[in-house]
Enzyme design. Structure first.
Site, short mmCIF file in Angstrom:
data_model
loop_
_atom_site.label_atom_id
_atom_site.label_comp_id
_atom_site.label_asym_id
_atom_site.label_seq_id
_atom_site.Cartn_x
_atom_site.Cartn_y
_atom_site.Cartn_z
N GLY A 31 0.85 -1.20 0.00
CA GLY A 31 0.00 0.00 0.00
C GLY A 31 0.87 1.23 0.00
O GLY A 31 2.06 1.15 0.30
N CYS A 75 5.47 -5.91 1.56
CA CYS A 75 5.80 -4.48 1.51
C CYS A 75 5.11 -3.72 2.67
O CYS A 75 5.49 -3.92 3.81
CB CYS A 75 5.42 -3.93 0.13
SG CYS A 75 6.26 -2.39 -0.22
N TYR A 76 4.10 -2.91 2.40
CA TYR A 76 3.44 -2.22 3.52
C TYR A 76 2.96 -3.25 4.56
O TYR A 76 3.06 -3.03 5.77
CB TYR A 76 2.25 -1.39 3.01
CG TYR A 76 1.45 -0.76 4.14
CD1 TYR A 76 1.82 0.48 4.67
CD2 TYR A 76 0.34 -1.41 4.70
CE1 TYR A 76 1.12 1.06 5.73
CE2 TYR A 76 -0.36 -0.84 5.75
CZ TYR A 76 0.02 0.39 6.26
OH TYR A 76 -0.68 0.96 7.29
N HIS A 130 7.77 -7.54 -3.98
CA HIS A 130 6.44 -7.99 -4.42
C HIS A 130 6.51 -9.34 -5.14
O HIS A 130 6.81 -9.37 -6.35
CB HIS A 130 5.82 -6.94 -5.35
CG HIS A 130 5.44 -5.69 -4.62
ND1 HIS A 130 4.22 -5.52 -4.03
CD2 HIS A 130 6.15 -4.58 -4.35
CE1 HIS A 130 4.18 -4.34 -3.45
NE2 HIS A 130 5.33 -3.74 -3.62
N GLU A 179 4.09 -11.08 -6.08
CA GLU A 179 2.93 -11.26 -6.95
C GLU A 179 3.14 -10.73 -8.36
O GLU A 179 2.37 -11.04 -9.27
CB GLU A 179 1.69 -10.60 -6.32
CG GLU A 179 1.67 -9.07 -6.25
CD GLU A 179 2.43 -8.47 -5.05
OE1 GLU A 179 3.34 -9.16 -4.53
OE2 GLU A 179 2.13 -7.35 -4.66
N GLY A 216 -20.92 -11.30 -28.09
CA GLY A 216 -19.92 -12.04 -28.87
C GLY A 216 -18.57 -12.03 -28.17
O GLY A 216 -17.66 -12.75 -28.56
N GLY A 217 -18.41 -11.21 -27.13
CA GLY A 217 -17.17 -11.19 -26.36
C GLY A 217 -17.08 -12.41 -25.44
O GLY A 217 -18.05 -13.17 -25.30
N VAL A 218 -15.91 -12.60 -24.84
CA VAL A 218 -15.68 -13.81 -24.05
C VAL A 218 -16.65 -13.92 -22.86
O VAL A 218 -17.31 -14.95 -22.68
CB VAL A 218 -14.23 -13.80 -23.47
CG1 VAL A 218 -13.96 -15.09 -22.70
CG2 VAL A 218 -13.22 -13.62 -24.57
N ASP A 219 -16.75 -12.85 -22.06
CA ASP A 219 -17.51 -12.96 -20.81
C ASP A 219 -18.97 -13.31 -21.06
O ASP A 219 -19.52 -14.22 -20.45
CB ASP A 219 -17.45 -11.65 -20.02
CG ASP A 219 -16.02 -11.25 -19.71
OD1 ASP A 219 -15.13 -12.11 -19.84
OD2 ASP A 219 -15.80 -10.08 -19.36
N THR A 223 -20.36 -14.54 -23.70
CA THR A 223 -20.55 -15.83 -24.38
C THR A 223 -20.46 -16.97 -23.37
O THR A 223 -21.31 -17.86 -23.34
CB THR A 223 -19.50 -16.03 -25.49
OG1 THR A 223 -19.55 -14.93 -26.38
CG2 THR A 223 -19.74 -17.32 -26.26
N LYS A 268 -10.95 -12.51 -15.10
CA LYS A 268 -11.17 -12.77 -16.53
C LYS A 268 -10.48 -14.06 -17.00
O LYS A 268 -11.06 -14.83 -17.77
CB LYS A 268 -10.67 -11.58 -17.35
CG LYS A 268 -11.08 -11.68 -18.77
CD LYS A 268 -11.17 -10.34 -19.44
CE LYS A 268 -11.75 -10.52 -20.81
NZ LYS A 268 -12.98 -9.80 -20.98
#
Ligand code: XMP
Length: 518
Positions: free
Chosen positions: A61, A88-89, A175, A177, A230-233, A235, A374
């Site tokens: 943070g 970190c923080y 970090h 991640e 027609g997008g991934v989500d 569909t 996603k």
């Protein structure tokens, strides 16, 4: 609506102190098949206990623990007796709990550093000696907190990795991640699997089974309306609903006229290839074209499109008034970003919600992907057998080609843009570059320039091409395409698209440019 509660056993809670990387931490944990949930740093301890987490990660943070307004989580988290990793923080906060002095640095340490690991610890299983890590901090711990020992150091940080001698409480100054930390995922995996001994039961199969059960229990015999693009989500969501409810799902696809070349037809064809889907196409091009006539200002354009979308959707929804539910493709980042804590994550709220629907609509919402990132939606889609062509599609903005036509959007301009864009995208597919970039598109500029074609002087439009590489669209680098490929695409566009005599390639990164031109 009560959000769906995940029934998996082993959860990791990530407390958010405002780092721009908090979501990455949660994703890295989930990549180990362990469910993780992000909570604000000040979540009452009773609520954390209710989730029965098997481990806790404290994010980074932007604050300093000595700031008046510093986000300080209750020290009771130590009493939970579960492993804790402070990043970190989060590490400085652990130091603060255990009485160490934190040094306010005059200068930020930012970028790569070399970590030297000392001694042996399960956290660094699979490492030998040295490793490259990514630092981004101002403050640091100046002395070991009471009861802690050093696990690693770097040139600039004497205590780059520490742990409590008896308890499984760890602190990392860097970090793990982020992708720039070599084997960073392994550190997180070691923390959740080896230190915390979590075996992990969060798999795509589990998610699908739970989601189907949940949808069936909520919806019963009622009907659900689902807007698809027609997008991934959308569909993948439509297929999931279809698996859960069969013919009680109606999908609507609105042709805004702002789609790519032949996209409406291709999308309908794609859906017709999926068993049992009921998708209805509504051609509403004229509504959008007339709403956009005479408008050049990007914000006014966006508002006009947003309003038209709502009007059109309301008109269509009226035809389906026997549907009690509306499915919405909310993803986990949308859920987290709607309740940001202080700090940079606050500014990561996007401005893009053209598809947002009015609250007064008479539907109850179902949001089957509220807990998913996603990438996880893509994995679910693969599990359903959707083609890579669908799963790997680049993101496409709700307002579509309208924001790729700076200046006035006319049918004529859109046609030029569609043709140029189609040539560009098909050449990227052919050369294998489509999957190497995160997004690619053409933009039709509102300027004309002089050219010569045959013996004639031309005065025609300019197309700018853009590809970017990115992880999440928040930041992006311009795509480094080979010159030969760019040359070939430029030749094709100028020769095949009448009304275009010049092609540019956009080499701006985000920030300071955005991905779209608008
Ligand atoms: P910018 O231009 O802000 O875009 O750098 C970041 C990403 O967001 C997409 N984008 C949108 N997506 N509705 C969407 O669903 C929108 O209104 C919208 N505007 C931009 C853009 O294509 C890029 O991937």
């Amino acid at each position: 609506m009560e959000p769906h509660q995940v029934k998996v056993l082993d959860k990791v809670v990530v407390l958010d102190f405002g780092s721009q990387f908090t979501q990455l931490i949660a994703r890295r944990v989930r990549e180990c098949n362990i469910y993780s949930e992000i909570l604000p740093f000040d979540t009452p301890i009773e609520e954390i206990k209710k989730l029965n987490p098997k481990a806790l990660i404290l994010s980074g943070g932007p604050s300093s623990v000595y700031d008046d307004e510093a986000p300080i989580a209750s020290e009771d988290i130590i009493e939970l007796g579960i492993p804790i990793l402070g990043i970190c923080y989060g590490m400085q906060l652990i130091g603060h709990y255990f009485g160490a002095k934190i040094k306010a640095a005059s200068k930020r340490e930012y970028g790569r550093a070399e970590l030297t690991i000392v001694g042996e610890d399960a956290l660094f299983d699979g490492f030998n000696g040295k490793s490259t890590v990514w630092m981004s901090h101002a403050d640091k711990i100046e002395e070991l907190p009471q009861g802690f020992k050093k696990l690693g150091y770097s040139d600039n940080s004497e205590f780059a990795a520490i742990r409590h001698i008896e308890k499984s409480i760890y602190g990392l100054q860097f970090h793990p991640e982020v992708a720039h930390t070599e084997n960073g995922s392994l550190i997180i995996e070691n923390f959740v699997r080896k230190v915390s001994e979590i075996s992990g039961d969060w798999t795509t199969q589990v998610f699908i089974e739970e989601a189907i059960d949940d949808i069936r229990n909520r919806v019963g015999d009622e009907k659900v309306l689902c807007a698809v693009s027609g997008g991934v989500d959308s569909t993948v969501m439509a297929v999931l609903l279809n698996r859960a409810l069969g013919k009680n799902v109606t999908c609507v696809f609105i042709d805004t006229g702002l789609l790519r070349l032949n996209e409406a037809e291709q999308t309908m064809k794609m859906f017709s290839g999926i068993d049992g889907m009921n998708v209805q196409l509504f051609d509403r091009k004229e509504n959008f074209y007339s709403a956009l006539a005479g408008i050049s200002d990007p914000e006014v354009k966006r508002k006009a499109i947003g309003k038209t979308f709502i009007d059109v959707f309301s008109e269509i929804a009226d035809k389906f008034d026997e549907h009690k539910y509306l499915a919405q493709g909310t993803l986990y980042p949308d859920v987290i970003e709607s309740r940001p804590v202080k700090g940079p994550s606050e500014t990561i709220k996007s401005h893009h919600n053209v598809g947002g629907l009015p609250k007064e609509m008479n539907f109850e919402l179902i949001e089957p992907f509220r807990e998913l990132f996603k990438d996880e939606v893509r994995i679910v889609g693969r599990e359903f057998g959707l083609s890579e062509e669908v799963i790997g599609r680049h993101p496409f903005p709700g307002p579509g080609l309208a924001i790729r036509c700076p200046g006035e959007v006319t049918e004529k301009n859109l046609k030029l843009l569609q043709l140029a864009d189609d040539i560009f995208i098909s050449e990227l597919h052919k050369s294998g570059y489509y999957d190497k970039v995160w997004q690619a598109f053409a933009v039709l500029l509102p300027v004309k320039s002089v050219g010569v074609m045959g013996d004639k002087r031309t005065y025609s439009k300019v197309i700018s091409l853009r590809t970017v590489t990115s992880v999440d669209g928040m930041t992006a680098d311009w795509g480094h395409l080979p010159h030969e490929l760019l040359g070939k695409i430029s030749d094709r566009i100028i020769n095949e698209v009448e009304g275009v005599n010049r092609v540019l390639y956009d080499i701006s990164s985000k920030p300071p440019a955005t991905i779209e031109w608008e």
